[in-house]
Design an enzyme around this catalytic site. Structure first.
Site, PDB file in Angstrom:
ATOM      1  N   GLY A  22       0.814  -1.207   0.000  1.00  0.00           N
ATOM      2  CA  GLY A  22       0.000   0.000   0.000  1.00  0.00           C
ATOM      3  C   GLY A  22       0.846   1.254   0.000  1.00  0.00           C
ATOM      4  O   GLY A  22       0.503   2.257   0.625  1.00  0.00           O
ATOM      5  N   ALA A  23       1.956   1.222  -0.737  1.00  0.00           N
ATOM      6  CA  ALA A  23       2.943   2.303  -0.674  1.00  0.00           C
ATOM      7  C   ALA A  23       2.558   3.516  -1.502  1.00  0.00           C
ATOM      8  O   ALA A  23       3.266   4.527  -1.476  1.00  0.00           O
ATOM      9  CB  ALA A  23       4.301   1.779  -1.141  1.00  0.00           C
TER      10      ALA A  23
ATOM     11  N   GLY B 198      -1.347   7.453   1.585  1.00  0.00           N
ATOM     12  CA  GLY B 198      -1.521   7.421   3.018  1.00  0.00           C
ATOM     13  C   GLY B 198      -0.276   7.074   3.801  1.00  0.00           C
ATOM     14  O   GLY B 198       0.818   7.584   3.554  1.00  0.00           O
TER      15      GLY B 198
ATOM     16  N   GLY C 280       1.436   4.328   3.847  1.00  0.00           N
ATOM     17  CA  GLY C 280       2.462   3.671   3.044  1.00  0.00           C
ATOM     18  C   GLY C 280       3.291   4.659   2.250  1.00  0.00           C
ATOM     19  O   GLY C 280       4.514   4.523   2.139  1.00  0.00           O
TER      20      GLY C 280
ATOM     21  N   TYR D 121     -14.280  -5.495   9.815  1.00  0.00           N
ATOM     22  CA  TYR D 121     -13.016  -4.760   9.892  1.00  0.00           C
ATOM     23  C   TYR D 121     -12.320  -5.047  11.224  1.00  0.00           C
ATOM     24  O   TYR D 121     -11.111  -5.323  11.257  1.00  0.00           O
ATOM     25  CB  TYR D 121     -13.276  -3.260   9.756  1.00  0.00           C
ATOM     26  CG  TYR D 121     -12.015  -2.418   9.848  1.00  0.00           C
ATOM     27  CD1 TYR D 121     -11.024  -2.515   8.876  1.00  0.00           C
ATOM     28  CD2 TYR D 121     -11.827  -1.525  10.895  1.00  0.00           C
ATOM     29  CE1 TYR D 121      -9.872  -1.738   8.948  1.00  0.00           C
ATOM     30  CE2 TYR D 121     -10.682  -0.742  10.981  1.00  0.00           C
ATOM     31  CZ  TYR D 121      -9.704  -0.852  10.010  1.00  0.00           C
ATOM     32  OH  TYR D 121      -8.561  -0.094  10.091  1.00  0.00           O
TER      33      TYR D 121
END
Length: 312
Positions: free
Chosen positions: A21-22, A25, A27, A176
């Site tokens: 997830g870079a 956000g 990441g 979640y």
């Protein structure tokens, strides 16, 4: 640890860091911080196009950043395996793995492998990725770290092994919470198994960002088609959230600080653990339940087909 910032990270020259997830956000902020310290950062992104845009932005801030964008869709175990194989082939070792990517409170969907999306991406995809990269982590010249991003929402989670993928009853927040509890159970069980196998060169640590204002909060309202909820999230982010850069600090501390030991849980130490500088914390009692952790590990092996070769 009072007031710890990313400036206190040690040099990371000649080290390889993988961040899921870079492209946005936490990441994206973590990638920039690692790059500033000289690390080679492999940006594991579902969309290579978005990853390349984020890499270009990072290079504007850190002109000599050593970045590589590679596709890794955590909602597809074949993509995860292909990504890991490529990393093992092209890099001598991985020194830090940040299991950071995630989805939050979305309408019920399934991954390519038929898993409930939040559990599939947040836990099972990262479980598989870590297992595939374990040989590369063990090849690190120093102590490699696996840092897994959880959330304060783990406290609302329960592992429902009778309906793990929420096919009978689905609530977006309970699902979640289950996935974030799974992140912690996985981390603590991984550390116990590494210790039992005398694998002292790999350490497992968990963290959470508090309330960080990122795009994560917007996906659920957008996919639900709720303009009201989307507007509410934007207000909450503006009023309650800290920046993504500050939200990334627990992950950066967990990944690099000398004082971190295996099985730790790091989060912001300010108001209600939602903002502030990183500190060691304790997650809820259920996250430390060894029987639940062993059962989740066994289920994760069966679901993903990935075995670590580490006995309980």
């Amino acid at each position: 640890m009072t007031g710890w910032t990313a400036d206190e990270m040690p040099t990371l020259e000649d080290e390889t860091v993988v961040v899921t997830g870079a492209n946005s956000g936490l990441g994206r902020e973590g990638t920039e911080a690692f790059a500033r310290k000289g690390a080679t950062v492999v940006m594991a992104c579902r969309s290579v196009e978005r990853g390349e845009r984020a890499a270009a932005e990072t290079r504007e801030a850190v002109p000599d950043a050593d970045l590589e964008v590679r596709r890794c869709d955590l909602a597809d175990l074949e993509s995860v395996e292909t990504f890991a194989e490529g990393v093992r082939e092209d890099y001598d070792a991985v020194d830090v793995l940040c299991n950071n990517a995630g989805v939050m409170a979305i309408p019920r969907q399934e991954t390519a492998d038929g898993f409930e999306m939040q559990l599939g991406v947040n836990h099972l995809g990262h479980y598989a990725l870590t297992g595939h990269l374990l040989p590369a982590l063990r090849a690190s010249a120093g102590e490699a770290r696996v840092v897994t991003q959880s959330s304060g929402a783990h406290e609302m989670g329960t592992m429902d092994f009778e309906d793990l993928h929420r096919e009978q009853s689905y609530g977006k927040w309970s699902a979640y919470g289950q996935s974030k509890l799974a992140n912690l159970l996985f981390t603590y069980e991984l550390e116990r198994r590494l210790d039992s196998a005398d694998v002292g060169d790999v350490t497992a640590v968990a963290c959470h960002p508090g309330y960080a204002a990122t795009n994560l909060q917007y996906r659920g309202p957008r996919e639900s088609g709720s303009a009201l909820r989307l507007a509410g999230m934007k207000v909450a982010n503006a009023v309650l959230g800290q920046s993504a850069a500050k939200g990334a600090l627990p992950m950066l501390f967990a990944a690099t600080a000398d004082r971190v030991s295996g099985g730790e849980y790091v989060g912001p130490g300010g108001l209600l653990d939602m903002r502030g500088h990183p500190e060691f914390q304790r997650s809820n009692d259920e996250s430390y339940d060894r029987e639940t952790a062993r059962r989740l590990w066994s289920v994760s092996e069966d679901e993903t087909g990935v075995e670590y070769g580490l006995s309980a």
